[in-house]
Design a protein around this motif. Structure first.
Motif, PDB file in Angstrom:
ATOM      1  N   SER A  62      45.738  36.166  36.398  1.00 45.40           N
ATOM      2  CA  SER A  62      46.455  35.017  35.860  1.00 45.40           C
ATOM      3  C   SER A  62      47.295  34.429  36.978  1.00 45.40           C
ATOM      4  CB  SER A  62      47.350  35.440  34.687  1.00 45.40           C
ATOM      5  OG  SER A  62      48.107  34.349  34.209  1.00 45.40           O
ATOM      6  N   GLY A  63      46.908  33.253  37.455  1.00 45.81           N
ATOM      7  CA  GLY A  63      47.588  32.693  38.627  1.00 45.81           C
ATOM      8  C   GLY A  63      47.282  33.548  39.838  1.00 45.81           C
ATOM      9  N   ARG A  64      48.334  34.094  40.466  1.00 47.33           N
ATOM     10  CA  ARG A  64      48.165  34.979  41.611  1.00 47.33           C
ATOM     11  C   ARG A  64      48.456  36.427  41.260  1.00 47.33           C
ATOM     12  NH1 ARG A  64      50.877  31.735  46.773  1.00 47.33           N
ATOM     13  NH2 ARG A  64      49.538  29.873  46.646  1.00 47.33           N
ATOM     14  N   THR A  65      48.545  36.715  39.977  1.00 50.75           N
ATOM     15  CA  THR A  65      48.905  38.055  39.524  1.00 50.75           C
ATOM     16  C   THR A  65      47.705  38.772  38.939  1.00 50.75           C
ATOM     17  OG1 THR A  65      51.130  37.249  38.984  1.00 50.75           O
ATOM     18  CG2 THR A  65      50.483  39.378  38.072  1.00 50.75           C
ATOM     19  N   GLN A  66      47.553  40.048  39.298  1.00 48.79           N
ATOM     20  CA  GLN A  66      46.492  40.885  38.762  1.00 48.79           C
ATOM     21  C   GLN A  66      47.055  41.813  37.688  1.00 48.79           C
ATOM     22  OE1 GLN A  66      44.875  42.874  42.270  1.00 48.79           O
ATOM     23  NE2 GLN A  66      43.009  41.646  42.123  1.00 48.79           N
ATOM     24  N   PHE A  67      46.256  42.030  36.660  1.00 54.26           N
ATOM     25  CA  PHE A  67      46.619  42.962  35.609  1.00 54.26           C
ATOM     26  C   PHE A  67      45.491  43.963  35.447  1.00 54.26           C
ATOM     27  CE2 PHE A  67      48.908  39.100  34.735  1.00 54.26           C
ATOM     28  CZ  PHE A  67      50.155  39.519  34.281  1.00 54.26           C
ATOM     29  N   TRP A  68      45.856  45.232  35.329  1.00 56.04           N
ATOM     30  CA  TRP A  68      44.884  46.297  35.052  1.00 56.04           C
ATOM     31  C   TRP A  68      44.990  46.613  33.571  1.00 56.04           C
ATOM     32  CZ3 TRP A  68      44.768  50.998  32.779  1.00 56.04           C
ATOM     33  CH2 TRP A  68      43.704  51.850  33.068  1.00 56.04           C
TER      34      TRP A  68
END
Length: 286
Positions: free
Chosen positions: A229-235
């Protein structure tokens, strides 16, 4: 591969308020659905970790074989009365296999560095354990984990590795976060799909029509998805089954930039995270 199922009559018409406190696990399940999902998820995670273990030798080979046999034995119908024991045991196995995998990776790095130092010094590279290793040329070695290309028996050669039984909760959580980071780094671009579930987008603070995409990790894992999301990664785990499971029944962690650190966002905390937090509180109050 057979998976745990919950088709036994013992799961029907359960009064969770009456019996849940006896069979649930704090911070792991607050309903029958979460308990079942926790068992199924942990089972798949341990199976995936076992598939990453390189060949072992000696007593380690026997131990890994026992792990595989035990985990496989849970691919059956699980009754309600044994649910807590099964989940706790899968949690324990997850920690043990993770520690073994970490030791194997450390041993591979140590062996690779020793060969590199020997080459720089103009001496022949030290022999590796077993004649089967002779087919590996040193120029094929990289800084990446060699996976199945080395014997984990070399793990016993490292005297500076911490015994798995002596590892702190913080160390085990750091190892798990490192594996999560590798999955984020190795996600497959061609598997990109939009994330439209409102509850998930709300959990990751996706504004309006901002694009949110999910990717599959390089290693086949039906449970894990990497969300951007945008420049953020989520695991996260459970995203493919979000509509059926609900947001509270799986884990969402936000990656801190490109580091190996992850912050809890929503869903069920990973047991290693919970244990590390509990350990930090106990040390602070001690």
């Amino acid at each position: 591969m057979a998976k745990p199922n919950f088709h036994d009559r013992s799961w029907q018409d359960i009064d969770w308020e009456t019996w849940g406190s006896q069979f649930s696990i704090v911070d792991r399940a607050s309903s029958v659905g979460e308990l079942q999902n926790g068992i199924a998820t942990r089972y798949m995670e341990v199976q995936d970790l076992l598939s990453q273990l390189p060949p072992h030798a000696g007593r380690a080979q026997s131990l890994v074989a026992q792990w595989r046999q035990e985990v496989t034995s849970y691919g059956r119908t699980v009754v309600f009365s044994e649910s807590t024991r099964v989940l706790r045991r899968l949690d324990d196995l997850h920690g043990q296999v993770t520690a073994q995998l970490h030791a194997a990776r450390q041993a591979a790095k140590a062996a690779r560095k020793a060969r590199q130092r020997a080459l720089l010094a103009g001496a022949p590279a030290p022999a590796r354990a077993g004649a089967a290793a002779t087919h590996r040329a040193s120029d094929l070695d990289t800084d990446d984990f060699e996976g199945m290309r080395h014997s984990a028996a070399t793990a016993r050669q490292r005297s500076d590795d911490v015994n798995p039984g002596q590892q702190t909760a913080a160390m085990r959580w750091a190892t798990v976060q490192a594996a999560m980071a590798r999955e984020c780094d190795g996600c497959i671009p061609d598997t990109a799909k939009p994330v439209t579930a409102r509850q998930f987008r709300a959990a990751v603070d996706a504004a309006g029509d901002a694009p949110v995409e999910q990717f599959q990790p390089a290693r086949d894992n039906a449970l894990v998805r990497i969300v951007v999301s945008g420049r953020t990664q989520f695991w996260t785990t459970g995203l493919p089954n979000l509509e059926n499971l609900g947001i509270a029944r799986f884990s969402i962690y936000r990656r801190d930039g490109n580091t190996r650190r992850f912050d809890y966002v929503a869903g069920i905390r990973r047991p290693e995270d919970t244990a590390a937090q509990r350990e930090a509180v106990e040390r602070g109050s001690g």
